[in-house]
Design an enzyme around this catalytic site. Structure first.
Site, PDB file in Angstrom:
ATOM      1  N   ASN A 157       0.797  -1.229   0.000  1.00 55.46           N
ATOM      2  CA  ASN A 157       0.000   0.000   0.000  1.00 55.46           C
ATOM      3  C   ASN A 157       0.828   1.278   0.000  1.00 55.46           C
ATOM      4  O   ASN A 157       0.350   2.324  -0.411  1.00 55.46           O
ATOM      5  CB  ASN A 157      -1.008  -0.003   1.156  1.00 55.46           C
ATOM      6  CG  ASN A 157      -0.361  -0.213   2.512  1.00 55.46           C
ATOM      7  OD1 ASN A 157       0.792  -0.615   2.620  1.00 55.46           O
ATOM      8  ND2 ASN A 157      -1.113   0.059   3.554  1.00 55.46           N
ATOM      9  N   GLU A 256       4.405  -3.808  12.626  1.00 56.84           N
ATOM     10  CA  GLU A 256       3.310  -2.844  12.456  1.00 56.84           C
ATOM     11  C   GLU A 256       2.219  -3.573  11.697  1.00 56.84           C
ATOM     12  O   GLU A 256       2.343  -3.818  10.502  1.00 56.84           O
ATOM     13  CB  GLU A 256       3.820  -1.606  11.702  1.00 56.84           C
ATOM     14  CG  GLU A 256       2.869  -0.422  11.811  1.00 56.84           C
ATOM     15  CD  GLU A 256       1.859  -0.384  10.687  1.00 56.84           C
ATOM     16  OE1 GLU A 256       0.688  -0.780  10.954  1.00 56.84           O
ATOM     17  OE2 GLU A 256       2.211   0.019   9.586  1.00 56.84           O
ATOM     18  N   CYS A 290      -3.633   0.801   7.064  1.00 61.82           N
ATOM     19  CA  CYS A 290      -4.004   0.299   8.390  1.00 61.82           C
ATOM     20  C   CYS A 290      -4.442   1.430   9.303  1.00 61.82           C
ATOM     21  O   CYS A 290      -5.090   1.204  10.323  1.00 61.82           O
ATOM     22  CB  CYS A 290      -2.840  -0.464   9.005  1.00 61.82           C
ATOM     23  SG  CYS A 290      -1.295   0.457   8.959  1.00 61.82           S
ATOM     24  N   GLU A 464       7.970   2.707  14.843  1.00 59.75           N
ATOM     25  CA  GLU A 464       8.741   3.216  13.716  1.00 59.75           C
ATOM     26  C   GLU A 464       8.641   4.729  13.720  1.00 59.75           C
ATOM     27  O   GLU A 464       7.610   5.297  14.083  1.00 59.75           O
ATOM     28  CB  GLU A 464       8.211   2.637  12.391  1.00 59.75           C
ATOM     29  CG  GLU A 464       8.411   1.136  12.298  1.00 59.75           C
ATOM     30  CD  GLU A 464       8.043   0.581  10.930  1.00 59.75           C
ATOM     31  OE1 GLU A 464       8.882  -0.107  10.332  1.00 59.75           O
ATOM     32  OE2 GLU A 464       6.909   0.823  10.469  1.00 59.75           O
TER      33      GLU A 464
END
Length: 483
Positions: A157, A256, A290, A464
């Site tokens: 994505n 993640e 997400c 992150e």
């Protein structure tokens, strides 16, 4: 060359190992989701290629880790400068393989480049400490060292940003990496490699292995004793599988994973701000994120006005091939993703939801789905319990603050939530009670290279971005000394 004239450099479709392009015995096609035409045939890595990449990363890391933090910083800064100068080229490539509209693609390319600048600054700030043990009187020296080789696995994505968000902190920390990009979108990451070489990244420090054999390839690397970190962005299901593999070698995991983001609009919200924030939280990257707002809770007193305004904004978006600069919404990444979105809408409507706009798959080529607003979505609809990953805003109403907090937290995921309210005191109280790693308060965008990105519960481990992003690739060493 496709019939639309989009040329893909054939030199950038092989594996990138030890600073050189490397052919593979097998290849796979990358498809333009707007036209369903083949963009390129890309090399598919096997186990021998993985071993070669790890060998190269090990050799390069020995010299890279020994460099001063400032020396590593300057290379990352140069990478930011070079990528910033080529945003249009990267954005065009992102659109071709991912489908997102031009403005969205430029936004991603800008965001992706920014990780190099941020971690260029963080590379010189792996601060330790010297203190004295209260009981023994011994000196306590603490420092952070490169953890070791890192395997990076990225999703489709964000073809550029999900790679740079991992590569930049790993290099800042002093690590060598092997990155496995998603098979749907490997071209952007491959195109980045000559730029990193130009920036001064040593040969072999960063290696890219596109592959259709992701599972066996990554599992093999995670069982190599030289690998010490695995960083993954993707679904919670795949994350669990990688964590099981990582456990065998006791690797440092940075995960993640999935999300199911609630967006809460209180009755005192500024509706202009709330609708604009919803458009960002829902439609950024076409909802294929997400972080996308998945469950939208609107106070009953403002629900009619909010729904009308949001529907007007969504219905006005232009759908088409993202290479057209006038297009707002491109295609979804593949037929499977589009069909899943259509199934979510059909299920919600069958359970009583009302379609305010959109809701129908258009005819013709391309994996398009129109921006859609569903009102009166029942709590048992499938889209409430799973990521829609598409341009569908699913609206529910509420009247009680305690109730909406409970509904927002009623999920195994805990990545991000959004709150809109002009009562700052109440809003912060709500934010602190939401079991999410990130909250957007009167904002529909939380991602920032300077902030620690990550979630709670089944949405992942570690962070992150921010200073924490670099520490994911470092080990803390403590030395006890007397003098």
């Amino acid at each position: 060359m496709t019939k639309h004239g989009h040329k893909i450099d054939p030199l950038h479709t092989d594996l990138w190992i030890d600073g050189a392009w490397r052919a593979a015995e097998t290849r796979f096609d990358v498809v333009n989701p707007a036209t369903e035409e083949v963009l390129a045939s890309v090399a598919s890595a096997d186990i021998a290629d993985a071993d070669a990449a790890l060998d190269a990363a090990e050799r390069a890391m020995a010299e890279w880790a020994a460099r001063t933090p400032r020396a590593r910083s300057e290379v990352l800064r140069r990478a930011w400068e070079l990528m910033t100068g080529r945003l249009e080229q990267f954005a065009h490539l992102i659109t071709l393989e991912n489908g997102k509209a031009r403005a969205d693609a430029v936004g991603e390319a800008t965001y992706a480049a920014e990780f190099f600048r941020w971690f260029a600054e963080e590379a010189v700030r792996a601060d330790g400490m010297v203190t004295r043990a209260p009981a023994s009187g011994a000196r306590i020296l603490v420092q952070h060292r490169p953890a070791g080789l890192a395997v990076l696995v990225t999703p489709w994505n964000y073809p550029a940003a999900m790679g740079t968000r991992k590569i930049a902190p790993a290099l800042a920390a002093g690590c060598g990496v092997v990155i496995k990009p998603a098979s749907e979108t490997p071209l952007t990451m491959l195109a980045l490699m000559p730029l990193l070489e130009e920036a001064g990244v040593p040969k072999g420090l960063v290696n890219v292995l596109p592959s259709r054999r992701t599972g066996p390839l990554v599992d093999h690397m995670l069982h190599d004793p030289r690998v010490r970190v695995v960083s993954f962005t993707g679904s919670t299901g795949v994350g669990r599988t990688l964590l099981r593999s990582a456990a065998d070698q006791v690797l440092k995991p940075a995960m993640e994973l999935g999300g199911n983001a609630p967006l809460i609009v209180f009755d005192d919200a500024d509706l202009d701000v709330a609708v604009e924030g919803t458009m960002l939280a829902k439609m950024r990257n076409l909802g294929e994120a997400c972080t996308a707002a998945n469950r939208i809770y609107v106070h009953e007193r403002v629900a009619a006005d909010y729904t009308r305004r949001l529907t007007e904004r969504m219905a006005a978006l232009k759908v088409g091939d993202g290479t057209d600069p006038t297009v707002d919404v491109g295609p979804l990444v593949n037929a499977q993703t589009r069909d899943k979105v259509a199934e979510f809408v059909a299920d919600a409507v069958a359970r009583g939801a009302r379609v305010e706009c959109g809701g129908t798959v258009p005819e013709g080529k391309g994996y398009f789905y129109p921006p859609t607003v569903l009102s009166n979505v029942p709590g048992d609809a499938d889209c409430v319990h799973d990521e829609i990953f598409g341009p569908v805003a699913a609206l529910q109403t509420f009247t009680d603050t305690e109730d909406v907090i409970a509904r927002a937290n009623d999920t195994e995921y805990g990545l991000v939530a959004y709150v809109f309210s002009e009562d700052f005191r109440r809003a912060l109280q709500v934010c602190e009670r939401l079991d999410y790693g990130m909250v957007g308060l009167n904002r529909g965008l939380v991602s920032d290279p300077a902030a620690p990105f990550g979630g709670t519960k089944q949405s992942g481990l570690g962070r992150e971005g921010g200073h924490e992003g670099m520490l994911e690739f470092m080990e803390t060493q403590y030395i006890s000394a007397s003098w």
